[in-house]
Structure formats: C-alpha cells, structure tokens
Motif scaffolding. Structure first.
Motif, mmCIF file in Angstrom:
data_model
loop_
_atom_site.group_PDB
_atom_site.id
_atom_site.type_symbol
_atom_site.label_atom_id
_atom_site.label_comp_id
_atom_site.label_asym_id
_atom_site.label_seq_id
_atom_site.Cartn_x
_atom_site.Cartn_y
_atom_site.Cartn_z
ATOM 1 N N UNK A 1 -1.280 -8.501 1.317
ATOM 2 C CA UNK A 1 -1.575 -8.098 -0.066
ATOM 3 C C UNK A 1 -1.021 -7.122 -0.080
ATOM 4 N N UNK A 2 -0.764 -6.598 -1.429
ATOM 5 C CA UNK A 2 -0.629 -5.411 -2.530
ATOM 6 C C UNK A 2 -1.577 -5.668 -3.071
ATOM 7 N N UNK A 3 -1.809 -4.637 -3.729
ATOM 8 C CA UNK A 3 -2.449 -3.957 -5.406
ATOM 9 C C UNK A 3 -2.256 -4.515 -6.713
ATOM 10 N N UNK A 4 -0.378 -4.584 -6.815
ATOM 11 C CA UNK A 4 0.146 -5.470 -7.753
ATOM 12 C C UNK A 4 1.526 -5.928 -7.558
ATOM 13 N N UNK A 5 2.356 -6.437 -7.494
ATOM 14 C CA UNK A 5 4.112 -6.401 -7.492
ATOM 15 C C UNK A 5 4.526 -5.481 -7.426
ATOM 16 N N UNK A 6 4.748 -3.840 -8.213
ATOM 17 C CA UNK A 6 5.192 -2.462 -8.664
ATOM 18 C C UNK A 6 4.692 -1.824 -7.780
ATOM 19 N N UNK A 7 3.928 -1.801 -7.013
ATOM 20 C CA UNK A 7 3.216 -1.460 -5.578
ATOM 21 C C UNK A 7 4.256 -2.202 -4.282
ATOM 22 N N UNK A 8 4.563 -2.973 -4.573
ATOM 23 C CA UNK A 8 4.930 -3.332 -3.009
ATOM 24 C C UNK A 8 6.079 -2.812 -3.175
ATOM 25 N N UNK A 9 7.023 -2.983 -3.745
ATOM 26 C CA UNK A 9 8.959 -1.889 -4.019
ATOM 27 C C UNK A 9 8.754 -1.504 -5.288
ATOM 28 N N UNK A 10 9.656 -0.192 -4.776
ATOM 29 C CA UNK A 10 9.885 0.370 -5.868
ATOM 30 C C UNK A 10 11.325 0.160 -7.022
ATOM 31 N N UNK A 11 11.933 -0.850 -6.477
ATOM 32 C CA UNK A 11 12.850 -1.348 -7.582
ATOM 33 C C UNK A 11 12.563 -3.308 -6.755
ATOM 34 N N UNK A 12 13.326 -4.106 -8.132
ATOM 35 C CA UNK A 12 13.170 -5.695 -8.624
ATOM 36 C C UNK A 12 13.823 -5.987 -6.640
ATOM 37 N N UNK A 13 15.346 -5.243 -6.551
ATOM 38 C CA UNK A 13 16.325 -6.187 -5.588
ATOM 39 C C UNK A 13 14.768 -6.058 -4.468
ATOM 40 N N UNK A 14 14.375 -4.825 -3.821
ATOM 41 C CA UNK A 14 13.283 -4.691 -2.917
ATOM 42 C C UNK A 14 12.544 -5.505 -3.185
ATOM 43 N N UNK A 15 11.410 -5.568 -3.793
ATOM 44 C CA UNK A 15 10.511 -6.241 -4.639
ATOM 45 C C UNK A 15 11.048 -8.526 -3.943
ATOM 46 N N UNK A 16 12.037 -8.272 -4.701
ATOM 47 C CA UNK A 16 12.532 -9.695 -4.466
ATOM 48 C C UNK A 16 12.447 -10.004 -2.977
ATOM 49 N N UNK A 17 13.362 -9.996 -2.502
ATOM 50 C CA UNK A 17 14.059 -9.141 -1.040
ATOM 51 C C UNK A 17 12.680 -9.645 -0.481
ATOM 52 N N UNK A 18 11.588 -8.454 -0.199
ATOM 53 C CA UNK A 18 10.559 -9.104 0.684
ATOM 54 C C UNK A 18 10.297 -9.972 0.135
ATOM 55 N N UNK A 19 9.737 -10.419 -1.094
ATOM 56 C CA UNK A 19 9.281 -12.141 -1.182
ATOM 57 C C UNK A 19 9.565 -12.941 -0.766
ATOM 58 N N UNK A 20 11.224 -13.250 -1.044
ATOM 59 C CA UNK A 20 11.826 -14.069 0.001
ATOM 60 C C UNK A 20 11.980 -14.135 1.643
ATOM 61 N N UNK A 21 11.508 -12.931 2.469
ATOM 62 C CA UNK A 21 11.718 -12.941 3.567
ATOM 63 C C UNK A 21 9.870 -13.476 3.821
ATOM 64 N N UNK A 22 9.095 -13.282 3.345
ATOM 65 C CA UNK A 22 7.366 -13.419 3.477
ATOM 66 C C UNK A 22 7.594 -14.757 3.274
ATOM 67 N N UNK B 1 2.543 -15.900 3.329
ATOM 68 C CA UNK B 1 1.483 -16.136 1.853
ATOM 69 C C UNK B 1 1.489 -14.643 1.064
ATOM 70 N N UNK B 2 2.513 -13.834 -0.171
ATOM 71 C CA UNK B 2 2.234 -12.790 -0.588
ATOM 72 C C UNK B 2 1.175 -12.896 -1.470
ATOM 73 N N UNK B 3 -0.348 -11.743 -1.419
ATOM 74 C CA UNK B 3 -1.047 -11.808 -2.536
ATOM 75 C C UNK B 3 -0.938 -10.401 -2.964
ATOM 76 N N UNK B 4 -1.589 -10.677 -5.001
ATOM 77 C CA UNK B 4 -1.543 -9.192 -4.881
ATOM 78 C C UNK B 4 -2.985 -9.354 -5.889
ATOM 79 N N UNK B 5 -3.699 -8.041 -5.578
ATOM 80 C CA UNK B 5 -5.416 -8.005 -5.564
ATOM 81 C C UNK B 5 -5.096 -7.831 -7.328
ATOM 82 N N UNK B 6 -4.560 -8.124 -8.436
ATOM 83 C CA UNK B 6 -4.421 -7.870 -10.036
ATOM 84 C C UNK B 6 -3.916 -9.493 -10.174
ATOM 85 N N UNK B 7 -3.149 -10.256 -9.579
ATOM 86 C CA UNK B 7 -2.439 -11.895 -9.912
ATOM 87 C C UNK B 7 -3.316 -13.006 -9.007
#
Length: 95
Positions: free
Chosen positions: A1-22, A28-34
């Motif tokens: 759970x994160x407030x939004x995707x841009x708070x999950x990671x500072x870079x798009x590549x890291x964000x996508x890698x974190x989601x893929x690993x999850x 399951x990945x949940x964002x407070x705004x989506x």
C-alpha cells in the motif's frame, strides 16, 4: 500500500520492477488514490500504458522541481521603468 504510484518509487524503472516483483510472488498492489493496481494484461494494453505514462510524468515533474530548486531564487534582470507603476489588480482582474 502506498499513497500513489510516484511515491512507490522515484524512478519509473524502479516502480515497474517493484510491481513486477509484487505480482510475481502473488501479491497485490494498492494505491490510496487509485485502489488496486492490476497486473499487466495482454488484453488491456491501455491500462499498462496509462500506468507507465503517469510514472513518466511524475518522474518529469520531480526532475523539474529538483532543477528549479538547484537554480535557486529567480531575480528580475530587467530594472523597473521609472515613473511606471504596475496595473491595479483586484479579484484577479486588471482594472
């Protein structure tokens, strides 16, 4: 759970890698705004594209903010004209 995707990671590549690993580990990945961020689906390429575009623009906004802060305060290079006063502004309108 994160407030939004841009708070999950500072870079798009890291964000996508974190989601893929999850998703790879059955998480399951949940964002407070989506709400839930669903895994990539070959039948829904627009969902993946929109998630990535939001990440791209969040990274751009962050980079622009950092650049602005590193430049420091902006000073006016043009001296004010003598005898000319700025227009009166009331409620956001020039009078």
């Amino acid at each position: 759970m994160a407030p939004n995707l841009d708070r999950l990671a500072h870079e798009l590549v890291v964000q996508e890698a974190a989601l893929v690993q999850c998703w790879k580990h059955g998480g399951r990945a949940f964002m407070a705004d989506q709400g839930e961020i669903l895994p990539d689906d070959p039948e829904a390429p627009m969902r993946t594209a929109m998630r990535r575009m939001m990440g791209v623009f969040a990274q751009l906004d962050r980079g622009m903010t950092v650049a602005k802060l590193q430049r420091g305060p902006v000073t006016c290079a043009i001296p004010p004209l003598e005898g000319v006063s700025p227009p009166n502004v009331r409620a956001g309108r020039y009078m």
